[in-house]
Design a protein around this motif. Structure first.
Motif, mmCIF file in Angstrom:
data_model
loop_
_atom_site.group_PDB
_atom_site.id
_atom_site.type_symbol
_atom_site.label_atom_id
_atom_site.label_comp_id
_atom_site.label_asym_id
_atom_site.label_seq_id
_atom_site.Cartn_x
_atom_site.Cartn_y
_atom_site.Cartn_z
ATOM 1 N N ALA A 227 39.751 41.857 31.183
ATOM 2 C CA ALA A 227 39.543 43.277 30.978
ATOM 3 C C ALA A 227 40.418 43.781 29.835
ATOM 4 O O ALA A 227 41.604 43.489 29.754
ATOM 5 N N ALA A 267 30.568 44.406 37.397
ATOM 6 C CA ALA A 267 31.438 43.966 38.490
ATOM 7 C C ALA A 267 30.613 43.641 39.708
ATOM 8 O O ALA A 267 29.786 44.422 40.157
ATOM 9 N N ASP A 279 32.839 36.678 34.765
ATOM 10 C CA ASP A 279 32.886 38.127 34.907
ATOM 11 C C ASP A 279 34.326 38.567 35.165
ATOM 12 O O ASP A 279 34.902 38.238 36.203
ATOM 13 N N ASN A 281 35.526 41.415 35.857
ATOM 14 C CA ASN A 281 35.687 42.592 36.707
ATOM 15 C C ASN A 281 35.293 42.364 38.154
ATOM 16 O O ASN A 281 35.199 43.319 38.920
ATOM 17 N N ARG A 282 35.026 41.104 38.519
ATOM 18 C CA ARG A 282 34.612 40.881 39.897
ATOM 19 C C ARG A 282 35.750 41.257 40.854
ATOM 20 O O ARG A 282 36.931 41.002 40.574
#
Length: 487
Positions: A227, A267, A279, A281-282
């Protein structure tokens, strides 16, 4: 009679799964049950199955909790830096990705456990293969063959079994084999290079942004970073695969275009098959616990190599600790277990189904009769070349039976025949190791079901693709052993 039935049972099984006429689980259960009846021992089927299940139950338990453990490690982000590092190193080049798969599998194989090797390799490489559109069968084939060569380590199993069966020192068997095994590993890397080049031609020429790409059509694929960091765009040149994706046929002229970037999953979102890949933002990520999870994994693998506790117990404890620390709330723990239940059920079911197959093979005496027939078929004139004969026989025998059956049942007979012609037991023992590259894709090896299950590859597809390359690698090891005077 039992010899014929044994070969017929194995042949029927392989043909049906490679032609996709039956699922592996159904074939592993129904085919041996049918041949047990043909052998006139149907009344003992229950005893054979229970005996087989009892022997494989610890393996099934180990795989179940190992899948949960490494699944949790994927969820919390332990392998995300590894995947991003491999991507940067490989520069999104399919050839480098496939070679990287072979190197990763070989390095991780130093722990001596095939299941762990496949879990870590697939966990790290699967998202990369999916993002770049590479063949997953190539990944499983290269990983299995690399692990097969490294499986000859003294703590990996075969070498220890050969030493025990022939009452030899494991170091005396393994150390002289290192040059031949090194050649085998180079063969795997060369194979990975060739397959990688073939994948590059199939999906198109790939290059990172900033590199000169002269193709007519380009497509940007985002590979998520942590992020706050800008995404890395991977440019796919218009090879055969790229032109198909762009909707143009070969030979058409297409003006340069730059489609809008494909966004990374939001997410909680995954790819089409549910794989979240990288990913950033999981919600399952635990960046503050990264070093704890890394230390726990290193400690677990160290304890496994040192044999401080049985492997099933180690993974059971590791999975329980990983769940408790990373997901202290009960609903979150249940959600993580449920998320990996599909893989657990698939692999555990496959192992218990394989218990039927091995139980019938051993219980009816088919394995013994098959081995005796093969040994008896060796011409007398081949006596002085028993090391070569052992090496050649190790390919089919370790593929069609367990390592225990080969090393404790067949190898002593081969060594005795060799001794009668002046061939030392050490040469026989070394030659017996060359078939391990092929052995690791045998339907009787539980770890292979972890590999194909986590990679979402059909076992028949894996077998059809891998067997020829693994057999070639084994023959290269045998030839190198003879050239170096080891065998």
């Amino acid at each position: 009679m039992l010899t014929l039935l044994g070969f017929a049972m194995i042949g029927t099984f392989l043909v049906l799964i490679m032609m996709k006429k039956m699922s592996p689980i159904a074939a592993l259960v129904l085919i041996p049950a049918l041949f047990c009846v043909f052998a006139g021992k149907g009344a003992h089927l229950g005893d054979y199955v229970i005996d087989g299940v009892g022997k494989l139950a610890p393996t099934a338990a180990m795989l179940m909790f190992a899948i949960v453990y490494f699944g949790v490690m994927i969820d919390v982000g332990l392998f995300d830096p590894v995947v991003r590092g491999i991507l940067r190193f490989c520069k999104a080049d399919p050839m480098r990705v496939v070679v990287g798969t072979a190197v990763l599998a070989a390095v991780v194989s130093l722990d001596g456990d095939g299941s762990t090797t496949f879990m870590i390799t697939v966990s790290a490489m699967y998202p990369l293969y999916k993002r770049l559109g590479l063949s997953l069968v190539v990944m499983t084939g290269v990983a299995a063959t690399a692990n097969g060569v490294m499986n000859t380590l003294p703590w990996g199993g075969p070498t220890a079994r050969a030493a025990t069966a022939l009452k030899l020192d494991a170091a005396d068997i393994f150390v002289p084999m290192i040059p031949a095994l090194a050649v085998g590993l180079m063969c795997v890397l060369a194979l990975a290079y060739v397959l990688g080049v073939r994948e590059r031609r199939r999906v198109g020429t790939l290059a990172l942004p900033g590199e000169d790409v002269h193709e007519d059509v380009h497509e940007d694929v985002l590979v998520a970073e942590p992020a706050g960091a800008p995404p890395v765009a991977v440019t796919l040149g218009a090879g055969a695969g790229a032109s198909e994706r762009a909707g143009t046929s070969a030979g058409e002229t297409t003006a340069p275009t730059t489609p809008a970037p494909v966004p990374a999953p939001a997410a909680g979102e995954g790819d089409a098959d549910g794989m979240q890949g990288l990913d950033p933002n999981r919600p399952t990520l635990r960046p503050r616990l990264y070093w704890f999870n890394a230390a726990l994994t290193v400690a677990l693998l160290t304890a496994m190599i040192m044999e401080l506790l049985p492997i099933p117990v180690l993974f059971l404890l590791g999975a329980a600790l990983a769940l408790t620390v990373n997901f202290p709330h009960m609903p979150d723990q249940k959600a993580r277990v449920a998320a990996h239940a599909d893989n657990v059920l698939n692999v555990a079911g496959m192992v218990f189904a394989a218990a039927v197959f091995t139980g019938v093979l051993n219980g009816t005496g088919m394995v013994k009769h098959m081995a005796d027939w093969l040994v008896g078929a060796i011409p007398d004139g081949m006596g002085p070349h028993m090391a070569l004969v052992t090496g050649v026989l190790s390919l089919p025998l370790t593929y069609f039976m367990s390592n225990d059956g080969f090393y404790f049942g067949v190898l002593p007979v081969l060594a005795e025949a060799g001794a009668a012609h002046g061939v030392s037991s050490l040469e026989i023992a070394r030659a017996s190791l060359v078939g391990q590259a092929l052995h690791m894709s045998s339907p009787l090896v539980p770890a292979v079901y972890v590999l194909v299950g986590m990679a979402k590859v059909e076992f028949g597809d894996h077998t059809r693709f891998t067997v020829k390359w693994a057999a070639l690698t084994s023959l290269v090891v045998l030839a190198a052993g003879m050239v170096f005077g080891i065998i």
